[in-house]
Design an enzyme around this catalytic site. Structure first.
Site, PDB file in Angstrom:
ATOM      1  N   PHE A 163       4.427  11.847   0.239  1.00 34.46           N
ATOM      2  CA  PHE A 163       5.350  12.452  -0.730  1.00 34.46           C
ATOM      3  C   PHE A 163       5.022  12.100  -2.176  1.00 34.46           C
ATOM      4  O   PHE A 163       5.406  12.811  -3.101  1.00 34.46           O
ATOM      5  CB  PHE A 163       6.796  12.033  -0.417  1.00 34.46           C
ATOM      6  CG  PHE A 163       7.120  10.628  -0.864  1.00 34.46           C
ATOM      7  CD1 PHE A 163       7.511  10.379  -2.176  1.00 34.46           C
ATOM      8  CD2 PHE A 163       7.014   9.552   0.001  1.00 34.46           C
ATOM      9  CE1 PHE A 163       7.793   9.087  -2.609  1.00 34.46           C
ATOM     10  CE2 PHE A 163       7.289   8.257  -0.424  1.00 34.46           C
ATOM     11  CZ  PHE A 163       7.674   8.027  -1.728  1.00 34.46           C
ATOM     12  N   LYS A 187      -0.786  20.011   5.914  1.00 36.33           N
ATOM     13  CA  LYS A 187       0.607  19.696   6.233  1.00 36.33           C
ATOM     14  C   LYS A 187       1.148  18.806   5.133  1.00 36.33           C
ATOM     15  O   LYS A 187       0.765  17.650   4.979  1.00 36.33           O
ATOM     16  CB  LYS A 187       0.765  18.964   7.564  1.00 36.33           C
ATOM     17  CG  LYS A 187       2.243  18.938   7.969  1.00 36.33           C
ATOM     18  CD  LYS A 187       2.636  17.842   8.921  1.00 36.33           C
ATOM     19  CE  LYS A 187       2.967  16.536   8.255  1.00 36.33           C
ATOM     20  NZ  LYS A 187       4.184  16.549   7.396  1.00 36.33           N
ATOM     21  N   SER A 244       1.364   5.995   5.002  1.00 36.38           N
ATOM     22  CA  SER A 244       1.547   4.587   5.338  1.00 36.38           C
ATOM     23  C   SER A 244       0.518   4.114   6.364  1.00 36.38           C
ATOM     24  O   SER A 244      -0.058   4.907   7.116  1.00 36.38           O
ATOM     25  CB  SER A 244       2.950   4.392   5.904  1.00 36.38           C
ATOM     26  OG  SER A 244       3.095   5.198   7.059  1.00 36.38           O
ATOM     27  N   GLU A 265      -6.304   7.301   3.906  1.00 41.26           N
ATOM     28  CA  GLU A 265      -5.918   6.752   2.592  1.00 41.26           C
ATOM     29  C   GLU A 265      -4.526   6.164   2.763  1.00 41.26           C
ATOM     30  O   GLU A 265      -3.536   6.869   2.642  1.00 41.26           O
ATOM     31  CB  GLU A 265      -5.891   7.875   1.541  1.00 41.26           C
ATOM     32  CG  GLU A 265      -7.239   8.512   1.262  1.00 41.26           C
ATOM     33  CD  GLU A 265      -8.120   7.681   0.337  1.00 41.26           C
ATOM     34  OE1 GLU A 265      -7.643   6.673  -0.224  1.00 41.26           O
ATOM     35  OE2 GLU A 265      -9.297   8.039   0.180  1.00 41.26           O
ATOM     36  N   CYS A 299       0.375   4.294  -4.358  1.00 44.88           N
ATOM     37  CA  CYS A 299      -0.382   3.451  -3.421  1.00 44.88           C
ATOM     38  C   CYS A 299      -1.066   2.334  -4.193  1.00 44.88           C
ATOM     39  O   CYS A 299      -1.325   1.266  -3.642  1.00 44.88           O
ATOM     40  CB  CYS A 299      -1.378   4.286  -2.635  1.00 44.88           C
ATOM     41  SG  CYS A 299      -2.367   5.341  -3.681  1.00 44.88           S
ATOM     42  N   THR A 300      -1.339   2.559  -5.496  1.00 41.45           N
ATOM     43  CA  THR A 300      -2.001   1.542  -6.317  1.00 41.45           C
ATOM     44  C   THR A 300      -1.019   0.740  -7.178  1.00 41.45           C
ATOM     45  O   THR A 300      -1.440  -0.007  -8.056  1.00 41.45           O
ATOM     46  CB  THR A 300      -3.031   2.217  -7.246  1.00 41.45           C
ATOM     47  OG1 THR A 300      -2.358   3.263  -7.956  1.00 41.45           O
ATOM     48  CG2 THR A 300      -4.202   2.794  -6.477  1.00 41.45           C
ATOM     49  N   GLU A 399       3.668  -3.918   2.270  1.00 40.61           N
ATOM     50  CA  GLU A 399       3.847  -3.008   1.137  1.00 40.61           C
ATOM     51  C   GLU A 399       5.280  -2.477   1.176  1.00 40.61           C
ATOM     52  O   GLU A 399       5.666  -1.804   2.125  1.00 40.61           O
ATOM     53  CB  GLU A 399       2.876  -1.825   1.258  1.00 40.61           C
ATOM     54  CG  GLU A 399       3.030  -0.792   0.147  1.00 40.61           C
ATOM     55  CD  GLU A 399       2.383   0.548   0.496  1.00 40.61           C
ATOM     56  OE1 GLU A 399       2.589   1.054   1.614  1.00 40.61           O
ATOM     57  OE2 GLU A 399       1.674   1.093  -0.367  1.00 40.61           O
ATOM     58  N   ALA A 463      -6.238   5.781 -11.302  1.00 37.83           N
ATOM     59  CA  ALA A 463      -7.677   5.953 -11.143  1.00 37.83           C
ATOM     60  C   ALA A 463      -8.130   7.282 -11.742  1.00 37.83           C
ATOM     61  O   ALA A 463      -7.360   8.228 -11.832  1.00 37.83           O
ATOM     62  CB  ALA A 463      -8.038   5.901  -9.667  1.00 37.83           C
TER      63      ALA A 463
HETATM   64  P1  NAD Z   1       4.262   8.433   5.647  1.00 34.69           P
HETATM   65  O1  NAD Z   1       3.238   7.674   6.388  1.00 34.69           O
HETATM   66  O2  NAD Z   1       5.678   8.273   6.034  1.00 34.69           O
HETATM   67  O3  NAD Z   1       3.951  10.007   5.744  1.00 34.69           O
HETATM   68  C1  NAD Z   1       2.728  10.548   5.281  1.00 34.69           C
HETATM   69  C2  NAD Z   1       2.444  11.856   6.000  1.00 34.69           C
HETATM   70  O4  NAD Z   1       2.083  11.585   7.350  1.00 34.69           O
HETATM   71  C3  NAD Z   1       3.629  12.814   6.054  1.00 34.69           C
HETATM   72  O5  NAD Z   1       3.158  14.126   5.832  1.00 34.69           O
HETATM   73  C4  NAD Z   1       4.120  12.639   7.480  1.00 34.69           C
HETATM   74  O6  NAD Z   1       4.800  13.761   7.993  1.00 34.69           O
HETATM   75  C5  NAD Z   1       2.829  12.416   8.225  1.00 34.69           C
HETATM   76  N1  NAD Z   1       2.947  11.705   9.509  1.00 34.69           N
HETATM   77  C6  NAD Z   1       3.723  10.640   9.796  1.00 34.69           C
HETATM   78  N2  NAD Z   1       3.520  10.239  11.072  1.00 34.69           N
HETATM   79  C7  NAD Z   1       2.573  11.054  11.600  1.00 34.69           C
HETATM   80  C8  NAD Z   1       1.953  11.151  12.886  1.00 34.69           C
HETATM   81  N3  NAD Z   1       2.247  10.311  13.861  1.00 34.69           N
HETATM   82  N4  NAD Z   1       1.030  12.122  13.067  1.00 34.69           N
HETATM   83  C9  NAD Z   1       0.695  12.972  12.066  1.00 34.69           C
HETATM   84  N5  NAD Z   1       1.269  12.938  10.844  1.00 34.69           N
HETATM   85  C10 NAD Z   1       2.201  11.985  10.606  1.00 34.69           C
HETATM   86  O7  NAD Z   1       4.052   8.062   4.100  1.00 34.69           O
HETATM   87  P2  NAD Z   1       4.945   8.446   2.833  1.00 34.69           P
HETATM   88  O8  NAD Z   1       6.213   7.667   2.857  1.00 34.69           O
HETATM   89  O9  NAD Z   1       5.006   9.904   2.637  1.00 34.69           O
HETATM   90  O10 NAD Z   1       4.004   7.892   1.655  1.00 34.69           O
HETATM   91  C11 NAD Z   1       3.952   6.564   1.243  1.00 34.69           C
HETATM   92  C12 NAD Z   1       2.739   5.837   1.776  1.00 34.69           C
HETATM   93  O11 NAD Z   1       1.537   6.546   1.461  1.00 34.69           O
HETATM   94  C13 NAD Z   1       2.553   4.469   1.166  1.00 34.69           C
HETATM   95  O12 NAD Z   1       2.203   3.568   2.181  1.00 34.69           O
HETATM   96  C14 NAD Z   1       1.381   4.660   0.198  1.00 34.69           C
HETATM   97  O13 NAD Z   1       0.675   3.486  -0.114  1.00 34.69           O
HETATM   98  C15 NAD Z   1       0.561   5.651   0.922  1.00 34.69           C
HETATM   99  N6  NAD Z   1      -0.339   6.368   0.035  1.00 34.69           N
HETATM  100  C16 NAD Z   1      -1.662   6.050   0.055  1.00 34.69           C
HETATM  101  C17 NAD Z   1      -2.545   6.679  -0.807  1.00 34.69           C
HETATM  102  C18 NAD Z   1      -4.001   6.333  -0.819  1.00 34.69           C
HETATM  103  O14 NAD Z   1      -4.756   7.111  -1.368  1.00 34.69           O
HETATM  104  N7  NAD Z   1      -4.434   5.230  -0.248  1.00 34.69           N
HETATM  105  C19 NAD Z   1      -2.072   7.669  -1.675  1.00 34.69           C
HETATM  106  C20 NAD Z   1      -0.713   7.983  -1.662  1.00 34.69           C
HETATM  107  C21 NAD Z   1       0.130   7.319  -0.793  1.00 34.69           C
END
Ligand code: NAD
Length: 513
Positions: A163, A187, A244, A265, A299-300, A399, A463
């Site tokens: 999100f 998605k 996550s 990521e 995330c950063t 985190e 970044a």
């Molecule tokens: P989230 O893991 O709850 O959801 C991310 C996406 O994954 C959503 O679209 C969700 O519907 C989907 N999803 C969840 N479970 C799934 C499954 N079992 N199978 C397939 N799809 C699934 O994360 P969030 O709350 O939306 O975002 C926050 C997290 O994202 C934080 O941990 C943050 O650090 C990370 N993030 C990382 C980066 C990076 O580049 N490293 C960038 C942005 C966010």
């Protein structure tokens, strides 16, 4: 000057009250349940999106696999031309799209515009790259032979996004995937579905104007169940998933089970090391923006400050002082630095993290709490908190996606700080504030930071797209965006061609008939 109010912004982006959540380009359909998108800014319902069913998904995959056959045959620089037009359209729509990002996700308007700027930047990068998908020629050990390596489009790329960057993550993936000759099925996060409608409208117009078929850019909407359609689908050779670590653990395993590739990521636990020679003028804005920017939902985002004991009191007082200047409130009002968290679940996670830190012995330096009253009706506005903590606390090891900053001390040499910095499961971003060349180089050396991103005298967040973006350990190992990240969107083929009249075998093996 601003041209669009929120209503006009939604209109120009083609976001309606009720939207079909599935699209193959210009065709929109969807037969699933309704997802409601409420703004964390004011708690208002912005719009609804119909989720994707298994049948809708099948229709998408048929179009996508068909489109791939056409698209992979188009010369890469011509695909670059499509991405160039896409970038130009984003320039035109920067204001309304940035506003929608800010309103649906809650980040400050400046950061909303910044996110669209990142989309523009990756398009520019990808356009140039579309003439540089170079393979190489490799010397063969056999006479009259030539060896080379070439890169072919990989196929349908699945994109699952979080999100907090509801539009940029999509474009980091699509801009590269498209110039590489792939087609995409995205998605979006169920917490920011309207952003996906807006993005799809933008690219669909361009594909149509260029006479390209349905299926090159597809979107599906829904929760993890729709995500699973992608992760378990053998027609999708590459799944790029941002979110996550909890999600990545499941997605990585599901994709690996069917021998797909995944680009993960995931979460970070980013620290800034502050050494005795650090320049406070750089430390304070770097640490404060890193910790409270996007309300701690990057995330950063900076989660930990590891401060040398000799400067600890000075740095602590300067940062605590700076927190008093932070203006909290409606992120669409450019006077405010920090907007809301994404939803009330996030508020509860934030509150419980503060309680856990206290229970483990943390000392609160800047109190947190939920803001109430006029302007804060959504219930998602929280106060950025600072807690003195130790690295081994369980809560510090996790985190928490909220503005909580942990302060800790180190003594002696920089190696001790690096050990604390590396002493977490995540490995995304890191930074050191120092004027000592030796400390900086130690931090960047093989024995230094174990993160994918390691900075000197700038913070952990923000970044540029020219570099490869991503991290190690529980951050998932993926790299997106710049450098040679494009290679993951292609399949590598090694070719050996014999132009002699003999058939010499490799390694000098004799096989006489
Ligand atoms: P989230 O893991 O709850 O959801 C991310 C996406 O994954 C959503 O679209 C969700 O519907 C989907 N999803 C969840 N479970 C799934 C499954 N079992 N199978 C397939 N799809 C699934 O994360 P969030 O709350 O939306 O975002 C926050 C997290 O994202 C934080 O941990 C943050 O650090 C990370 N993030 C990382 C980066 C990076 O580049 N490293 C960038 C942005 C966010």
């Amino acid at each position: 000057a601003e041209q669009f109010g929120m209503k006009e912004a939604l209109q120009v982006l083609g976001v309606k009250e009720i939207n079909e959540g599935t699209s193959t380009g210009s065709e929109w359909f969807s037969n699933g349940e309704i997802i409601e998108s409420y703004s964390p800014v004011d708690g208002q319902l912005i719009g609804k999106v119909k989720a994707t069913t298994a049948e809708d998904y099948e229709r998408v995959m048929q179009k996508a696999t068909e489109a791939f056959k056409t698209f992979r045959a188009m010369p890469a620089p011509q695909r670059g031309e499509i991405v160039r037009q896409f970038g130009n359209k984003l320039r035109e729509l920067k204001e309304p799209l940035g506003k929608l990002v800010s309103y649906e996700m809650g980040k400050s308007l400046q950061e909303g515009y910044g996110e669209v700027q990142e989309m523009i930047d990756i398009c520019d990068f990808a356009v140039g790259l579309s003439r540089q998908l170079n393979g190489q020629v490799i010397p063969s050990e056999r006479p009259g032979h030539v060896m080379r390596e070439q890169w072919h489009p990989i196929g349908v790329v699945g994109i699952i996004s979080a999100f907090n960057f509801p539009v940029a993550v999509w474009s980091w993936n699509t801009a590269l995937a498209w110039i590489c000759g792939d087609v995409c099925v995205w998605k979006a996060s169920e917490k920011a579905p309207l952003c996906s409608i807006a993005c799809q409208n933008i690219i669909a117009d361009i594909l149509k104007a260029n006479g390209l078929p349905e299926g090159i850019s597809c979107i599906v909407n829904g929760d993890y169940r729709v995500g699973e359609m992608i992760t378990t689908d053998t027609r999708i050779p590459l799944v790029s998933a941002t979110g996550s670590t909890r999600m990545g653990r499941i997605v990585g395993a599901k994709v690996a089970e069917r021998f797909g590739k995944s680009l993960l990521e995931l979460g970070g636990n980013n620290a800034i090391i502050i050494t005795p020679t650090a320049d406070l003028k750089v430390v304070v804005p770097g640490a404060v923006f890193g910790a409270v920017g996007t309300c701690g939902q990057r995330c950063t985002s900076t989660r930990r400050l590891i401060i040398h004991e000799s400067v600890y009191d000075t740095v602590r007082d300067a940062i605590v002082g700076a927190y008093k200047q932070i203006k909290l409130g409606n992120p669409l009002d450019e006077k405010n630095h920090v907007g809301p968290l994404i939803d009330k679940d996030a508020v509860n996670t934030y509150l419980s993290a503060i309680e856990k830190a206290k229970a483990e012995g943390g000392k609160v330096l800047v109190e947190g709490g939920v803001l109430e009253g006029e302007g804060y009706e959504s219930g998602c506005y929280v106060k950025p908190a600072i807690i003195e903590a130790e690295n081994h606390f369980e809560i510090v090891q996790h985190e928490t996606f909220a503005p909580i900053l942990y302060l800790m001390k180190y003594s002696g040499e920089v190696e001790n700080a690096i050990e604390i910095q590396n002493g977490v499961a995540q490995g995304l971003s890191s930074s050191i504030m120092t004027n000592s060349m030796k400390e900086a180089e130690k931090f960047l050396s093989f024995a230094g930071s174990d993160c994918g991103i390691a900075n000197v005298n700038i913070g952990t967040s923000g970044a540029e797209i020219g570099g490869a973006f991503g991290g190690e350990k529980e951050t998932g190992g993926g790299r997106e965006s710049g450098s040679d990240a494009w290679k993951v969107y292609m399949r590598r083929q090694t070719n050996t061609v014999n132009y002699s009249d003999q058939l010499p075998l490799a390694q000098g093996i004799k096989f006489d008939l």
